[in-house]
Design an enzyme around this catalytic site. Structure first.
Site, short mmCIF file in Angstrom:
data_model
loop_
_atom_site.label_atom_id
_atom_site.label_comp_id
_atom_site.label_asym_id
_atom_site.label_seq_id
_atom_site.Cartn_x
_atom_site.Cartn_y
_atom_site.Cartn_z
N GLU A 99 39.89 9.78 7.85
CA GLU A 99 41.21 10.41 7.75
C GLU A 99 42.27 9.31 7.68
OE1 GLU A 99 42.29 13.14 10.87
OE2 GLU A 99 44.09 13.77 9.80
N GLY B 75 43.86 6.46 18.34
CA GLY B 75 43.23 6.90 19.59
C GLY B 75 41.80 7.37 19.40
N ALA B 76 41.61 8.31 18.49
CA ALA B 76 40.28 8.88 18.31
C ALA B 76 40.27 9.72 17.05
CB ALA B 76 39.93 9.76 19.51
N GLU C 272 38.39 13.26 15.11
CA GLU C 272 37.65 14.51 15.36
C GLU C 272 36.54 14.81 14.36
OE1 GLU C 272 40.94 14.36 14.28
OE2 GLU C 272 41.36 15.94 12.83
N ASN C 273 35.91 13.81 13.74
CA ASN C 273 34.84 14.07 12.77
C ASN C 273 33.89 15.16 13.27
OD1 ASN C 273 35.68 11.51 11.51
ND2 ASN C 273 34.73 10.64 13.32
N HIS D 268 41.84 16.97 23.09
CA HIS D 268 42.50 17.07 21.77
C HIS D 268 41.46 17.06 20.65
CE1 HIS D 268 45.88 16.28 18.92
NE2 HIS D 268 44.91 15.69 18.23
N GLU D 269 40.58 16.08 20.68
CA GLU D 269 39.59 15.97 19.59
C GLU D 269 38.64 17.15 19.63
OE1 GLU D 269 40.60 13.91 17.55
OE2 GLU D 269 41.82 12.68 18.90
N HIS E 293 40.23 20.22 18.10
CA HIS E 293 40.30 20.16 16.64
C HIS E 293 39.12 20.88 15.99
CE1 HIS E 293 43.72 17.96 15.26
NE2 HIS E 293 43.41 16.80 15.81
N GLU F 87 47.75 19.18 13.64
CA GLU F 87 48.13 18.24 14.70
C GLU F 87 49.13 18.85 15.69
OE1 GLU F 87 46.32 15.99 15.36
OE2 GLU F 87 45.32 15.43 13.50
N1 B3K Z 1 43.20 13.10 13.27
C1 B3K Z 1 43.16 11.79 13.86
C2 B3K Z 1 44.20 10.87 13.36
C3 B3K Z 1 43.89 10.21 12.07
C4 B3K Z 1 44.91 9.15 11.76
C5 B3K Z 1 44.72 8.57 10.41
N2 B3K Z 1 45.59 7.45 10.18
C6 B3K Z 1 43.23 11.85 15.34
C7 B3K Z 1 43.85 13.03 15.91
O1 B3K Z 1 45.00 13.35 15.70
O2 B3K Z 1 43.17 13.75 16.59
ZN ZN Z 2 44.80 15.36 16.28
#
Ligand code: B3K
Ligand code: ZN
Length: 854
Positions: free
Chosen positions: A122, A262-263, A265-266, A298-299, A302, A321
């Protein structure tokens, strides 16, 4: 400057092709990883449009259509794309590429973190792995075969469930993963390494067993316990509050040291910055524990808000987000003190998001124009986006909000949708017209409310007149009236009336029946992300502190009294703190608050919160004013602080949440006490006695702000003890970056020359350069411009290594408009210097163009 083009929301077009399945075979190698991708593709309708696949930093090895290998004249290759012409309505395309993970310092696509391989896709990183339709509305079923050396990489991970594994020649092995949920490629992940594994299980509400796995560097297994507990709490909370269950048999988290944010969410395989996984009492602070729980949640959240229902295009980023931040904030509020959590959210918004919304990169929560998507993972899209969701929650109530969420999932599960679709689901489920509310998605800038009051004793009628105005922002000059929910309390003596009013016009009057003129606690729980101009006397603010039932308003009233004082000290040279501050501190120190809340009540508004409040401020005057006020408070209340400090230094007998509060309060008291020479010895004492990181760090933070002979020896001691722990050493670098000492610039140079400092490691770079620029206000804003110059040099160097990190570091420089002219021009000249460099990244160019556009 610009050889880069912008993309516009208004130009959105669906792709003429859909990808049904993708079969990946990835043979890992440091410098020459081979990727074979077999795509099954359908043309959506008869047309001659060619297939344009995105791809960057790739070596193309071969392309075949069905069984037929294509010669280079059958396709067109550029730095950004692979275009294939004259395609049938259904076909299989096989593309072989090669990439160089070991030299990928941008940490986007496939890269190395220490000895392990990992990915970050992402927003648009998948195109650095293979040619693909790299956009979130193209969703496919992924099967991924990972091949690597057996001894070096015993664990081979990808999304979904493992379906096959086996041995190969040359000491290699493979694992094949299949993810049954169609997904956009930004949720693809692959990890290969040799980790310690912490496993557990979770039984979902419907009785399915889910295997939970957290992979960490060797030796760190015990430090993953808190993350695992947090994951289980998150899974339970989402079932209880939203009726949402996890949908695969396995959920994996991998902690890596090299990570841009930070992290991530794959699907089924989150990749985390190790900072948001690893913790134990000795090495992590209470804030670290809190943040780990919040980011894990949070992850996890998602999985529904982001993965099951994803974004149609990247302009819709706040769809996932803003909503997911709101969900993690609600979760944290339920796990801890709701009031303290809410106040922390608001502090962040006011200190950072307000500045972004007033600066050159100001954008609506749904941006309309983007040059580099990674620049839009912002406080506006995330935190203001969450405030917009919270306003819907306030307008519809918990039940109405839940009905809207249920309808949203019924309608859109498995789809890629827009912010508009979300709000429409909320409106339809509740029979509400939210047309006006949708303006929050397209308008940038922080609205300002001006409030006046009027009481008519004859008719016992109390009138509030509320006007709204949003100042013009760089990208938008005309502003419209917004739909703003305002919670308030009318306080008369012991009686408190709570009201929710909805402001929908530029200016509106609200009438209430009251026997006497009430005191108004305005914007309870910070029910809208706005600034408020409301002339209230100190007596009224003290009444709110005394009588409001809303702890946000109690805290905010205290902040207003303190902000007024600071403003006076800035604007009137030679002025002294007033009696108001004494009255307020007297009330607060003796009040019966819990410790965590009391710590917040006793904390002055920060430098950043004040810059949002006083326009074009001289930063040095602001720093002196804050310093003067806190020194005054220290000496006026030293006895009270000392006794509170002692009372909250003994925590063994308390529950763990009480301990957190007590540690925060003791640290707050110590920050005041250390301003008085007679209490200096408390710092070393506390540092030496401490057995936990919150206390140790609290003592060191006092020491670096009140530098004396002891400071460096305490820092040395800390280094000796922790030199082998990367995350704790990041804290040590930040402490050094925050030294309140004229020698700071020499110190920064020495630190950057150390073997354990590297610009290639984002955490380390941020812990030194970021901490200096964003926290050491006195020296960053030094009047010679040295601080700005230091930052500019680091940004230029960083941009060649990692554009995303460079682009985040530039934030404090582009927000120059908050400061007086002298500082503005020093900042602008550094921005011009950066802009004069060759080969700047798209990330930096976008921000420089916005900042220097005049
Ligand atoms: N979705 C990712 C953030 C990706 C950032 C890309 N530059 C983490 C999050 O918001 O959970
Ligand atoms: Zn997020």
């Amino acid at each position: 400057m610009s050889e880069f083009t912008a993309r516009y929301l208004a130009d959105y077009q669906p792709s003429p092709y859909s990808i049904n399945t993708i079969d990946l075979t990835i043979e890992l190698d440091e410098h020459a990883t081979k990727v074979r991708s077999i795509l099954s593709i359908t043309k959506k309708e008869e047309s001659d449009e060619p297939l344009v696949l995105d791809g960057e930093h790739l070596i193309l090895v071969s392309v075949s259509l069905g069984q037929q290998s294509l010669s280079p004249d059958a396709y067109q290759l550029t730095e950004q794309s692979l275009t294939i012409f004259n395609l049938p309505s259904e076909f299989t395309l096989t593309v072989e590429t090669e990439v160089d993970p070991a030299n990928n310092t941008a940490l986007e696509g496939l890269y190395k973190s220490g000895d392990a391989f990992c990915t970050q896709c992402e927003a648009e990183g998948f195109r650095r792995i293979t040619y693909y339709l790299d956009r979130p509305d193209v969703m496919a079923i992924f099967t991924t075969k990972v091949i690597a050396d057996r001894a070096k990489f015993p664990q081979l991970l990808a999304n979904g469930n493992p379906v096959e594994r086996g041995e190969l020649n040359n000491n290699k092995h493979f694992v094949t993963w299949h993810d049954p949920h169609p997904k956009p490629c930004y949720l693809f992940a692959l990890v290969a390494g040799d980790f310690d594994l912490l496993s557990d299980q979770y039984k979902t509400a419907s009785g399915r067993e889910v295997l939970l796995e957290i992979f960490v560097d060797k030796g760190n297994k015990a430090k993953a316990e808190h993350a695992m507990a947090s994951l289980k709490h998150s899974m339970k909370w989402d079932e209880d509050v939203f009726g949402l269950e996890y949908d695969l048999d396995i959920y994996m988290i991998v902690a890596v040291d090299f990570f841009n944010m930070g992290a991530m969410e794959n699907k089924g395989l989150n990749v985390f910055n190790s900072k948001y996984v690893l913790a134990d009492r000795e090495s992590a602070t209470d804030t670290d524990f809190f943040n780990i729980e919040a980011v894990i949640a949070h992850e996890y959240f998602h999985n529904w808000t982001g993965n099951r229902v994803t974004c149609r295009d990247w302009f819709q980023l706040s769809l996932k987000e803003g909503l997911t931040v709101f969900r993690d904030q609600q979760f944290s509020a339920d796990m801890h003190s709701a009031d303290v959590t809410r106040i922390q959210n608001v502090k962040l918004l006011r200190a950072q998001q307000f500045a972004e919304d007033a600066g050159p990169m100001s954008h609506p929560i749904r941006p309309e124009k983007v040059m580099e998507m990674n620049n839009f993972y912002t406080l506006t899209v995330y935190e203001k986006g969450a405030e917009v969701i919270r306003m819907l929650h306030t307008l519809l109530g918990q039940n109405g909000f839940r009905k809207g969420m249920d309808l949203y999932f019924d309608r859109f599960d498995g789809m890629a949708v827009t912010c508009d679709d979300f709000v429409t689901a909320m409106a339809d489920a509740n029979n509400r017209d939210l047309t006006l509310f949708k303006r929050w998605y397209s308008q940038s800038g922080t609205p300002e409310l001006t409030v006046t009051q009027h009481f008519e004793s004859a008719s016992q009628q109390f009138t509030l007149n509320i006007e709204q105005m949003t100042p013009a922002t760089g990208n938008q000059l005309e502003k419209l009236a917004l739909h703003i929910p305002i919670k308030l309390e009318l306080i008369v003596g012991e009686e408190v009336q709570t009201q929710l009013v909805e402001l929908t016009n530029q200016s509106q009057q609200f009438q209430f029946a009251c026997e006497q003129e009430p005191t108004v606690a305005f914007l309870c729980d910070f029910s809208a992300p706005v600034k408020v101009n409301y002339e209230q006397s100190t007596a009224a603010l003290l009444t709110i502190i005394e009588s409001s039932q809303n702890n946000f308003c109690v805290w905010d009233a205290g902040q207003k009294i303190m902000a007024k004082e600071i403003e006076q000290l800035v604007l009137l040279a030679g002025s002294q703190p007033s009696r108001d501050i004494e009255r307020m501190f007297n009330a607060v120190i003796t009040a019966d608050y819990d410790a965590a809340f009391k710590a917040l009540m006793l904390t002055l508004p920060s430098f950043d919160e004040m810059t949002a409040h006083i326009s074009k401020v001289d930063p040095q005057k602001l720093i002196s004013a804050i310093e003067k006020l806190s020194t005054f408070i220290s000496s006026t209340f030293s006895a009270e602080f000392l006794s509170l400090y002692k009372q909250h230094s003994e925590v063994e007998h308390l529950s763990s949440s009480q301990q957190v509060g007590s540690r925060a309060l003791a640290n707050t008291c110590l920050r005041y006490l250390v301003k008085l020479t007679e209490h200096h010895s408390l710092v070393a004492q506390r540092y030496l006695q401490a057995t936990d990181m919150t206390t140790k760090l609290g003592a060191l933070q006092c020491s670096i702000k009140q530098v004396n002979d002891e400071t460096l020896s305490l820092l040395n001691d800390f280094e000796q003890q922790w030199h082998a722990d990367t995350l704790v050493m990041d804290k040590w670098f930040s402490l050094n970056a925050n030294l309140n000492d004229e020698l700071i610039f020499e110190r920064l140079e020495q630190l950057m020359a150390r073997d354990d400092f590297a610009l290639t490691n984002p955490n380390r770079a941020r812990s030194l350069i970021g901490a200096f620029a964003m926290q050491n206000n006195k020296y960053f804003h030094e009047s010679s411009g040295k601080g700005y110059q230091f930052l500019a040099q680091q940004i230029i160097e960083m941009d060649r290594i990692n554009p995303q990190v460079a682009s985040r570091l530039i934030t404090p420089l582009i927000q120059f408009e908050a400061f007086n002219e002298v500082h503005q021009s020093l900042m602008i000249s550094q921005l011009q210097f950066i802009a004069s460099q060759d080969n700047l990244s798209r990330d930096l160019v976008e921000k420089l163009e916005a900042a220097l556009k005049e």
